[in-house]
Scaffold this motif. Structure first.
Motif, PDB file in Angstrom:
ATOM      1  N   UNK A  50       0.818  -1.212   0.000  1.00 33.98           N
ATOM      2  CA  UNK A  50       0.000   0.000   0.000  1.00 33.98           C
ATOM      3  C   UNK A  50       0.852   1.263   0.000  1.00 33.98           C
ATOM      4  N   UNK A  51       1.931   1.254   0.791  1.00 38.48           N
ATOM      5  CA  UNK A  51       2.687   2.477   1.035  1.00 38.48           C
ATOM      6  C   UNK A  51       3.825   2.707   0.054  1.00 38.48           C
ATOM      7  N   UNK A  52       4.216   1.694  -0.702  1.00 38.75           N
ATOM      8  CA  UNK A  52       5.358   1.836  -1.610  1.00 38.75           C
ATOM      9  C   UNK A  52       5.090   2.898  -2.661  1.00 38.75           C
ATOM     10  N   UNK A  53       6.103   3.676  -2.988  1.00 42.82           N
ATOM     11  CA  UNK A  53       5.979   4.680  -4.038  1.00 42.82           C
ATOM     12  C   UNK A  53       5.859   4.002  -5.406  1.00 42.82           C
ATOM     13  N   UNK A  54       5.114   4.630  -6.290  1.00 40.73           N
ATOM     14  CA  UNK A  54       4.834   4.072  -7.612  1.00 40.73           C
ATOM     15  C   UNK A  54       5.694   4.778  -8.648  1.00 40.73           C
ATOM     16  N   UNK A  55       6.567   4.022  -9.313  1.00 41.65           N
ATOM     17  CA  UNK A  55       7.405   4.581 -10.373  1.00 41.65           C
ATOM     18  C   UNK A  55       6.672   4.399 -11.705  1.00 41.65           C
ATOM     19  N   UNK A  56       5.827   5.363 -12.024  1.00 43.60           N
ATOM     20  CA  UNK A  56       5.004   5.271 -13.229  1.00 43.60           C
ATOM     21  C   UNK A  56       5.839   5.269 -14.492  1.00 43.60           C
ATOM     22  N   UNK A  57       6.903   6.038 -14.510  1.00 41.86           N
ATOM     23  CA  UNK A  57       7.745   6.112 -15.705  1.00 41.86           C
ATOM     24  C   UNK A  57       8.432   4.778 -15.973  1.00 41.86           C
ATOM     25  N   UNK A  58       8.886   4.110 -14.919  1.00 40.93           N
ATOM     26  CA  UNK A  58       9.536   2.811 -15.100  1.00 40.93           C
ATOM     27  C   UNK A  58       8.556   1.782 -15.647  1.00 40.93           C
ATOM     28  N   UNK A  80       1.349  10.033  -2.572  1.00 42.97           N
ATOM     29  CA  UNK A  80       0.675   8.825  -2.107  1.00 42.97           C
ATOM     30  C   UNK A  80      -0.057   9.058  -0.783  1.00 42.97           C
ATOM     31  N   UNK A  81       0.513   9.853   0.088  1.00 41.89           N
ATOM     32  CA  UNK A  81      -0.148  10.121   1.364  1.00 41.89           C
ATOM     33  C   UNK A  81      -1.504  10.786   1.150  1.00 41.89           C
ATOM     34  N   UNK A  82      -1.552  11.804   0.284  1.00 46.61           N
ATOM     35  CA  UNK A  82      -2.823  12.473  -0.006  1.00 46.61           C
ATOM     36  C   UNK A  82      -3.805  11.518  -0.681  1.00 46.61           C
ATOM     37  N   UNK A  83      -3.299  10.676  -1.553  1.00 43.25           N
ATOM     38  CA  UNK A  83      -4.132   9.696  -2.241  1.00 43.25           C
ATOM     39  C   UNK A  83      -4.817   8.756  -1.249  1.00 43.25           C
ATOM     40  N   UNK A  84      -4.069   8.292  -0.243  1.00 43.84           N
ATOM     41  CA  UNK A  84      -4.627   7.360   0.729  1.00 43.84           C
ATOM     42  C   UNK A  84      -5.584   8.043   1.696  1.00 43.84           C
ATOM     43  N   UNK A  85      -5.318   9.294   2.025  1.00 41.82           N
ATOM     44  CA  UNK A  85      -6.156  10.006   2.991  1.00 41.82           C
ATOM     45  C   UNK A  85      -7.399  10.626   2.366  1.00 41.82           C
ATOM     46  N   UNK A  86      -7.326  10.922   1.061  1.00 40.30           N
ATOM     47  CA  UNK A  86      -8.446  11.590   0.385  1.00 40.30           C
ATOM     48  C   UNK A  86      -8.776  10.826  -0.910  1.00 40.30           C
ATOM     49  N   UNK A  87      -9.554   9.758  -0.813  1.00 45.76           N
ATOM     50  CA  UNK A  87      -9.834   8.907  -1.982  1.00 45.76           C
ATOM     51  C   UNK A  87     -10.394   9.639  -3.183  1.00 45.76           C
ATOM     52  N   UNK A  88     -11.172  10.688  -2.963  1.00 41.85           N
ATOM     53  CA  UNK A  88     -11.784  11.383  -4.104  1.00 41.85           C
ATOM     54  C   UNK A  88     -10.750  11.995  -5.041  1.00 41.85           C
ATOM     55  N   UNK A  89      -9.572  12.329  -4.519  1.00 49.08           N
ATOM     56  CA  UNK A  89      -8.537  12.903  -5.377  1.00 49.08           C
ATOM     57  C   UNK A  89      -8.077  11.907  -6.433  1.00 49.08           C
ATOM     58  N   UNK A  90      -8.160  10.638  -6.132  1.00 49.31           N
ATOM     59  CA  UNK A  90      -7.755   9.616  -7.091  1.00 49.31           C
ATOM     60  C   UNK A  90      -8.811   9.314  -8.142  1.00 49.31           C
ATOM     61  N   UNK A  91      -9.973   9.929  -8.029  1.00 46.70           N
ATOM     62  CA  UNK A  91     -11.069   9.667  -8.967  1.00 46.70           C
ATOM     63  C   UNK A  91     -11.170  10.722 -10.058  1.00 46.70           C
ATOM     64  N   UNK A  92     -10.248  11.676 -10.073  1.00 49.29           N
ATOM     65  CA  UNK A  92     -10.250  12.683 -11.134  1.00 49.29           C
ATOM     66  C   UNK A  92      -8.814  13.034 -11.511  1.00 49.29           C
ATOM     67  N   UNK A  93      -8.646  13.521 -12.714  1.00 48.37           N
ATOM     68  CA  UNK A  93      -7.323  13.864 -13.229  1.00 48.37           C
ATOM     69  C   UNK A  93      -6.831  15.195 -12.661  1.00 48.37           C
ATOM     70  N   UNK A  94      -5.522  15.314 -12.584  1.00 44.57           N
ATOM     71  CA  UNK A  94      -4.924  16.622 -12.337  1.00 44.57           C
ATOM     72  C   UNK A  94      -5.217  17.521 -13.535  1.00 44.57           C
ATOM     73  N   UNK A  95      -5.317  18.817 -13.302  1.00 45.99           N
ATOM     74  CA  UNK A  95      -5.692  19.751 -14.367  1.00 45.99           C
ATOM     75  C   UNK A  95      -4.732  19.670 -15.557  1.00 45.99           C
ATOM     76  N   UNK A  96      -3.440  19.593 -15.290  1.00 42.40           N
ATOM     77  CA  UNK A  96      -2.463  19.549 -16.382  1.00 42.40           C
ATOM     78  C   UNK A  96      -2.623  18.279 -17.205  1.00 42.40           C
ATOM     79  N   UNK A  97      -2.859  17.155 -16.550  1.00 46.52           N
ATOM     80  CA  UNK A  97      -3.029  15.890 -17.274  1.00 46.52           C
ATOM     81  C   UNK A  97      -4.317  15.894 -18.089  1.00 46.52           C
ATOM     82  N   UNK A  98      -5.377  16.488 -17.524  1.00 42.15           N
ATOM     83  CA  UNK A  98      -6.636  16.571 -18.268  1.00 42.15           C
ATOM     84  C   UNK A  98      -6.452  17.394 -19.540  1.00 42.15           C
ATOM     85  N   UNK A  99      -5.763  18.498 -19.424  1.00 45.33           N
ATOM     86  CA  UNK A  99      -5.541  19.361 -20.589  1.00 45.33           C
ATOM     87  C   UNK A  99      -4.691  18.661 -21.646  1.00 45.33           C
ATOM     88  N   UNK A 100      -3.682  17.936 -21.206  1.00 44.88           N
ATOM     89  CA  UNK A 100      -2.814  17.225 -22.145  1.00 44.88           C
ATOM     90  C   UNK A 100      -3.579  16.142 -22.891  1.00 44.88           C
TER      91      UNK A 100
END
Length: 263
Positions: A50-58, A80-100
């Protein structure tokens, strides 16, 4: 107490048929030392997953070898800390990623399927199970002429993020592969969720799930065949979720019903 002094448990023969924690024996009113240490080790592995950092690029680099373009995006969870504490943040894209994504979608045709990969609640599952699933699944899809969007690797995502990404990419179906909440003894379990006509506001009743994808559960190659069969039905019938019934039979086993659920 040594193993030789632990009283025999009458359920011991059943341990040959399950990985569940049964027939552990007892030492007085407590578990034997070996069973207690095994439990603590499994708990530590689950926490690490659960706590391990995710290397998305790798992971994206590994998946590009499979022959499909891969893009990395971020959910609205900054870490990851914010993701685990606030589940709703993981249900939507960051603004920059949405625009891209929105900008790239304007110059690409509609697709049959958008595949999204994320760490979810088990980084270990995403990094170990995703590649073997796609190794088996992608050739089946290509053989049927599916038009695929670039594979999306999303940091810190929940299941519902597939709805926003699928809508932006104008996908007929979205498929999310992400780490499931670890259990004791199954810290590397991957879940596969797909939705027909993805859009924000979809619920668990609108999607299908194949869970427990791992070497000790549903093998990745077998999961890929089941996914291919279900995705084909969803495309033909233009539905997913509770109205889509699993009638596939893999090997000699009886038909397995895809579980419906959230992360």
């Amino acid at each position: 107490m040594s193993d030789e002094l632990v009283p025999a448990d009458p359920w011991s023969p059943l341990r040959a048929y399950t990985a569940a924690r049964i027939a552990l024996g007892r030492s007085g009113g407590s578990l034997p030392t070996r069973a207690q240490l095994d439990f603590r080790l499994a708990h530590a592995r689950a926490r690490d997953a659960v706590l391990a950092e995710f290397d998305a690029e790798a992971l994206a680099t590994k998946l590009r070898v499979l022959g499909e373009p891969v893009r990395v995006v971020d959910s609205a969870a900054p870490d990851r800390a914010e993701f685990l504490q606030h589940p709703n943040l993981g249900r939507r894209l960051a603004e920059a990623s949405r625009a891209t994504l929105a900008g790239s979608a304007e110059t690409t045709p509609r697709c049959d399927l958008a595949i999204i990969v994320s760490d979810g609640l088990s980084t270990l599952a995403a990094t170990t199970q995703t590649e073997p699933v796609l190794v088996a699944l992608l050739p089946l899809l290509r053989g049927d002429g599916w038009n695929l969007a670039p594979v999306i690797v999303a940091r810190h995502a929940r299941v519902a993020l597939q709805d926003e990404i699928g809508e932006i990419l104008r996908a007929q179906i979205s498929l999310m592969l992400l780490g499931e909440r670890p259990g004791l003894g199954s810290a590397d379990s991957l879940g596969a969720y797909f939705t027909y006509a993805p859009a924000p506001g979809r619920t668990d009743a609108d999607r299908n799930c194949i869970s427990n994808i791992r070497t000790g559960g549903l093998a990745p190659a077998k999961a890929a065949r089941k996914l291919h069969a279900l995705l084909t039905q969803a495309r033909q019938l233009r539905v997913s979720g509770v109205v889509l019934k699993d009638e596939t039979v893999l090997g000699d086993s009886a038909p397995e019903k895809p579980a419906l659920g959230s992360e």
